[in-house]
Motif scaffolding. Structure first.
Motif, PDB file in Angstrom:
ATOM      1  N   ILE A  99       0.846  -1.202   0.000  1.00 42.11           N
ATOM      2  CA  ILE A  99       0.000   0.000   0.000  1.00 42.11           C
ATOM      3  C   ILE A  99       0.877   1.245   0.000  1.00 42.11           C
ATOM      4  O   ILE A  99       0.642   2.197  -0.761  1.00 42.11           O
ATOM      5  CB  ILE A  99      -0.949  -0.010   1.216  1.00 42.11           C
ATOM      6  N   ILE A 100       1.890   1.248   0.836  1.00 44.87           N
ATOM      7  CA  ILE A 100       2.810   2.386   0.888  1.00 44.87           C
ATOM      8  C   ILE A 100       3.444   2.616  -0.483  1.00 44.87           C
ATOM      9  O   ILE A 100       3.520   3.749  -0.970  1.00 44.87           O
ATOM     10  CB  ILE A 100       3.893   2.146   1.960  1.00 44.87           C
ATOM     11  N   GLY A 101       3.881   1.532  -1.119  1.00 51.39           N
ATOM     12  CA  GLY A 101       4.510   1.655  -2.424  1.00 51.39           C
ATOM     13  C   GLY A 101       3.560   2.163  -3.488  1.00 51.39           C
ATOM     14  O   GLY A 101       3.922   3.019  -4.303  1.00 51.39           O
ATOM     15  N   ARG A 102       2.321   1.656  -3.495  1.00 48.86           N
ATOM     16  CA  ARG A 102       1.354   2.078  -4.508  1.00 48.86           C
ATOM     17  C   ARG A 102       0.975   3.546  -4.356  1.00 48.86           C
ATOM     18  O   ARG A 102       0.626   4.212  -5.331  1.00 48.86           O
ATOM     19  CB  ARG A 102       0.088   1.218  -4.425  1.00 48.86           C
ATOM     20  N   LEU A 103       1.038   4.051  -3.125  1.00 48.09           N
ATOM     21  CA  LEU A 103       0.646   5.432  -2.872  1.00 48.09           C
ATOM     22  C   LEU A 103       1.829   6.395  -2.921  1.00 48.09           C
ATOM     23  O   LEU A 103       1.715   7.551  -2.511  1.00 48.09           O
ATOM     24  CB  LEU A 103      -0.072   5.534  -1.521  1.00 48.09           C
ATOM     25  N   GLY A 104       2.954   5.920  -3.418  1.00 48.59           N
ATOM     26  CA  GLY A 104       4.082   6.821  -3.655  1.00 48.59           C
ATOM     27  C   GLY A 104       5.123   6.868  -2.567  1.00 48.59           C
ATOM     28  O   GLY A 104       6.101   7.609  -2.688  1.00 48.59           O
ATOM     29  N   GLY A 105       4.945   6.089  -1.505  1.00 46.43           N
ATOM     30  CA  GLY A 105       5.943   6.063  -0.446  1.00 46.43           C
ATOM     31  C   GLY A 105       7.002   5.015  -0.706  1.00 46.43           C
ATOM     32  O   GLY A 105       7.001   4.341  -1.738  1.00 46.43           O
ATOM     33  N   GLY A 106       7.923   4.868   0.221  1.00 52.19           N
ATOM     34  CA  GLY A 106       8.994   3.898   0.063  1.00 52.19           C
ATOM     35  C   GLY A 106       9.408   3.293   1.382  1.00 52.19           C
ATOM     36  O   GLY A 106       9.088   3.819   2.457  1.00 52.19           O
ATOM     37  N   ILE A 107      10.120   2.174   1.296  1.00 52.79           N
ATOM     38  CA  ILE A 107      10.527   1.408   2.470  1.00 52.79           C
ATOM     39  C   ILE A 107      12.045   1.444   2.598  1.00 52.79           C
ATOM     40  O   ILE A 107      12.768   1.185   1.622  1.00 52.79           O
ATOM     41  CB  ILE A 107      10.048  -0.061   2.350  1.00 52.79           C
ATOM     42  N   SER A 108      12.532   1.749   3.781  1.00 50.25           N
ATOM     43  CA  SER A 108      13.977   1.664   4.028  1.00 50.25           C
ATOM     44  C   SER A 108      14.352   0.195   4.230  1.00 50.25           C
ATOM     45  O   SER A 108      15.166  -0.354   3.485  1.00 50.25           O
ATOM     46  CB  SER A 108      14.371   2.501   5.245  1.00 50.25           C
ATOM     47  N   HIS A 109      13.724  -0.442   5.216  1.00 54.60           N
ATOM     48  CA  HIS A 109      13.956  -1.857   5.497  1.00 54.60           C
ATOM     49  C   HIS A 109      12.689  -2.443   6.113  1.00 54.60           C
ATOM     50  O   HIS A 109      11.931  -1.734   6.773  1.00 54.60           O
ATOM     51  CB  HIS A 109      15.117  -2.057   6.483  1.00 54.60           C
ATOM     52  N   ALA A 110      12.467  -3.739   5.907  1.00 52.04           N
ATOM     53  CA  ALA A 110      11.374  -4.456   6.572  1.00 52.04           C
ATOM     54  C   ALA A 110      11.972  -5.686   7.227  1.00 52.04           C
ATOM     55  O   ALA A 110      12.549  -6.545   6.551  1.00 52.04           O
ATOM     56  CB  ALA A 110      10.281  -4.843   5.576  1.00 52.04           C
ATOM     57  N   ILE A 111      11.855  -5.766   8.541  1.00 54.69           N
ATOM     58  CA  ILE A 111      12.479  -6.829   9.327  1.00 54.69           C
ATOM     59  C   ILE A 111      11.394  -7.762   9.836  1.00 54.69           C
ATOM     60  O   ILE A 111      10.563  -7.384  10.675  1.00 54.69           O
ATOM     61  CB  ILE A 111      13.268  -6.235  10.512  1.00 54.69           C
ATOM     62  N   GLY A 112      11.370  -8.989   9.325  1.00 55.51           N
ATOM     63  CA  GLY A 112      10.456  -9.999   9.847  1.00 55.51           C
ATOM     64  C   GLY A 112      11.033 -10.614  11.107  1.00 55.51           C
ATOM     65  O   GLY A 112      12.255 -10.717  11.267  1.00 55.51           O
ATOM     66  N   THR A 113      10.161 -11.044  12.009  1.00 53.31           N
ATOM     67  CA  THR A 113      10.630 -11.589  13.290  1.00 53.31           C
ATOM     68  C   THR A 113      10.316 -13.064  13.457  1.00 53.31           C
ATOM     69  O   THR A 113      10.936 -13.738  14.271  1.00 53.31           O
ATOM     70  CB  THR A 113       9.997 -10.835  14.471  1.00 53.31           C
ATOM     71  N   GLY A 114       9.321 -13.570  12.693  1.00 54.46           N
ATOM     72  CA  GLY A 114       8.800 -14.898  12.970  1.00 54.46           C
ATOM     73  C   GLY A 114       7.638 -14.783  13.936  1.00 54.46           C
ATOM     74  O   GLY A 114       7.645 -13.931  14.841  1.00 54.46           O
ATOM     75  N   GLY A 115       6.623 -15.615  13.756  1.00 46.44           N
ATOM     76  CA  GLY A 115       5.382 -15.476  14.518  1.00 46.44           C
ATOM     77  C   GLY A 115       5.510 -15.721  16.003  1.00 46.44           C
ATOM     78  O   GLY A 115       4.712 -15.217  16.789  1.00 46.44           O
ATOM     79  N   ARG A 116       6.526 -16.497  16.436  1.00 49.25           N
ATOM     80  CA  ARG A 116       6.638 -16.832  17.863  1.00 49.25           C
ATOM     81  C   ARG A 116       7.500 -15.852  18.638  1.00 49.25           C
ATOM     82  O   ARG A 116       7.657 -16.001  19.855  1.00 49.25           O
ATOM     83  CB  ARG A 116       7.215 -18.240  18.023  1.00 49.25           C
ATOM     84  N   ASP A 117       8.068 -14.865  17.966  1.00 48.05           N
ATOM     85  CA  ASP A 117       8.992 -13.962  18.650  1.00 48.05           C
ATOM     86  C   ASP A 117       8.328 -13.241  19.813  1.00 48.05           C
ATOM     87  O   ASP A 117       8.975 -12.939  20.815  1.00 48.05           O
ATOM     88  CB  ASP A 117       9.566 -12.946  17.662  1.00 48.05           C
TER      89      ASP A 117
END
Length: 583
Positions: free
Chosen positions: A222-240
């Motif tokens: 959604i951010i990308g489609r609306l013209g924004g951008g991502i620096s980094h996306a850090i996944g943690t795993g569901g049990r974190d």
């Protein structure tokens, strides 16, 4: 390879078993192959898996187990088919061989280096900083520990990793200043490089930490489609965020993004965590000096507090992040790097006052509201002489009020009187920041920036002081928005995209001046160099498992080596442990 037959399901057909010795293949590719072959005529059921103990249990559960499977080891490719006759099985085996040959041919055509040991991977990519692991869960923890041995961050896509192994890996990574994302971590993005199940998003100033892979994908898309951008996306795993793990990766990920100069806004995405871990994470939010947009899916959002904004849906989360991360947003951290006067101002504990001198009444009210909320200042319901705020050295005045326009033109037309007040405030040694609006358009002065610029230049030449301005208007106005912005920037002023952003930046600077040093300044240097290498540039990856992950990494600018992994000692765990001890 040999055929072994056994009585089929219901006694109507026969089960045909084929074992290809020492032919390790990725489990995901074998699942896709199984689905494809199941569509063949006269094949009632087929399963193709490696001969691991866990897979043998799956054969049993599906009614496809034959005694021949007892002889298979984890490095052997096992094919069991419930078919009407041997000729159909012959055709099935030809399809399997063709698939494997195509896999090998395709691999040779690719530019990605393929290796078969950790040592070869290190030689091919000595600057590696991340291991992406997508092999069977029963082997994943061992390989993750080998990655940690080599001071690599770990992205653990593999599932079916025990809770004890997860805790051991994350505690060990924490001690070494590294990050373990996962197990069962589906999504990551680092400097524009997608990891595993991720979308292609333009780089920008919004960072994400998430315990939900598809949640990260939805918000970042959604951010990308609306013209924004991502620096980094850090996944943690569901049990974190379980009580057992304690949010180890979540908290470290938040700290990483807080220290990252490319990240202005932090987004946090999670399903409801353990209650005590939820509070632990919220307390961590409050320690960050950047705005946080947090969604705990399924939980009603709390009221906004400190720097934290709670949302209800993933779309709300994306929109709020975009609102806070206006394009080219300037942060206090960037200013400290670019403006020596800020570091000098921090040495003067009395230089903390903010003065806002406005020609727009509503803009003055907005600035007063933001400052009042941020610093718990005294609220005034009436505004005599245009005074919107006057408490503890913080002052906001609307010079368009009637008190200032008797016998004078409105300050949008004639800025002379407002400039006199700017000069007075700039000479006050306690003034740290002066906020100014510049409203252009028909009827307004034809060049307010030209009047402001020399005043700002002179004030900054005489002492350390920060001017933050915004321009209300467009490029089609007679004064031309871009021309006004250019003149103000050349004078040394900071030009924000909006009045709200200008005021929020003033708040952040004051917090910097009155607060302790930023967390990044008091870090453990022996660990920080390791933890920040993951977000300082595009990742250098050793990919262990699904080759499609390596292809995406290379396509988007990351360096990658494909480690063609297979269980050591033929998958015999006893012998494998002995070999590990001998190394």
């Amino acid at each position: 390879m040999r055929y072994v037959t056994d009585e089929g399901i219901g006694g109507k057909n026969l089960l045909y078993t084929v074992i290809k010795k020492n032919l390790y293949q990725d489990s995901v590719n074998l699942m896709l192959l199984t689905n494809y072959l199941s569509e063949m005529d006269n094949i009632n059921q087929v399963s193709i898996m490696m001969g691991t103990p866990a897979n043998k249990d799956i054969f049993r559960g599906s009614g496809l187990y034959t005694p021949e499977l007892d002889t298979a080891n984890p490095n052997d490719l096992c094919i069991v088919a419930d078919a009407s006759d041997k000729e159909m099985v012959d055709q099935l085996i030809l399809e399997v061989d063709s698939f494997l040959a195509n896999q090998s041919s395709t691999s040779k055509e690719k530019s990605i280096s393929v290796v078969r040991t950790w040592e070869m991977a290190e030689n091919k990519l000595p600057n590696a900083d991340l291991a992406v692991i997508s092999i069977a869960g029963e082997y994943a923890a061992s390989e993750a520990n080998k990655a940690l041995d080599r001071n690599l961050h770990v992205f653990l896509f593999s599932d079916n990793v025990s809770l004890d192994d997860e805790l051991q890996l994350k505690r060990r990574a924490e001690e070494k200043g590294l990050l373990v994302m996962g197990p069962d971590c589906g999504t990551g993005i680092f400097s524009g490089v997608p990891i595993a199940f991720a979308n292609v998003i333009e780089e920008g100033n919004i960072g994400v930490v998430g315990a939900s892979g598809t949640g990260i994908q939805e918000v970042t898309s959604i951010i990308g489609r609306l013209g924004g951008g991502i620096s980094h996306a850090i996944g943690t795993g569901g049990r974190d965020l379980s009580a057992e793990i304690g949010g180890i990766t979540t908290i470290r990920g938040l700290q990483m993004l807080n220290a990252d100069p490319e990240t202005d806004v932090i987004v946090f995405i999670s399903k409801p965590p353990a209650p005590e871990i939820r509070e632990k994470v919220i307390e961590e939010f409050k320690k960050l000096h950047k705005p946080v947009v947090a969604v705990f899916m399924g939980d009603r959002p709390q009221k906004q507090h400190d720097n934290v904004y709670y949302t209800w849906t993933l779309r709300d989360t994306a929109l709020k992040a975009l609102e806070l991360a206006e394009k080219n947003q300037t942060t206090a951290d960037q200013l400290v790097a670019d403006h020596k006067e800020l570091r000098d101002m921090k040495k003067n504990p009395e230089q903390l006052h903010v003065k806002g001198f406005y020609c727009g009444g509503t803009l003055a009210l907005e600035a007063a509201m933001i400052l009042r909320e941020a610093f718990d200042l005294h609220a005034v319901n009436e505004h005599p002489e245009g005074i919107m705020l006057d408490d503890q050295g913080f002052e906001v005045i609307d010079f368009g009020d009637d008190a200032y326009t008797k016998g004078r033109a409105h300050p949008m037309i004639d800025p002379t009187y407002r400039m006199e007040k700017v000069k007075e405030a700039a000479a006050d040694p306690k003034t740290a920041i002066i906020l100014l609006d510049n409203v252009i358009g028909y009827g307004a002065h034809d060049n307010v920036a030209g009047i402001l610029a020399p005043v700002i230049q002179k004030a900054k030449a005489e002492r350390n002081i920060i001017f933050i301005t915004s321009v209300t208007g467009t490029g089609l106005d007679p004064q031309v928005y871009e021309d006004q912005v250019k003149k103000l920037k050349e004078s040394g002023a900071i030009v924000a995209d909006s009045n709200a952003q200008a005021t929020a930046l003033a708040v952040e600077i004051v917090n910097y001046l009155i607060g302790e040093e930023r967390p990044a300044a008091n870090k453990d240097e022996s660990r920080e160099g390791t933890i920040t290498n993951l977000i300082s540039a595009k990742p250098n990856v050793i990919n262990i498992g699904l080759s499609s992950f390596a292809e995406a990494i290379e396509k988007h600018g990351g360096q990658v080596v494909q480690y063609q992994w297979a269980p050591i000692a033929g998958g015999n765990k006893h012998f494998a442990k002995i070999l590990e001890l001998l190394k």
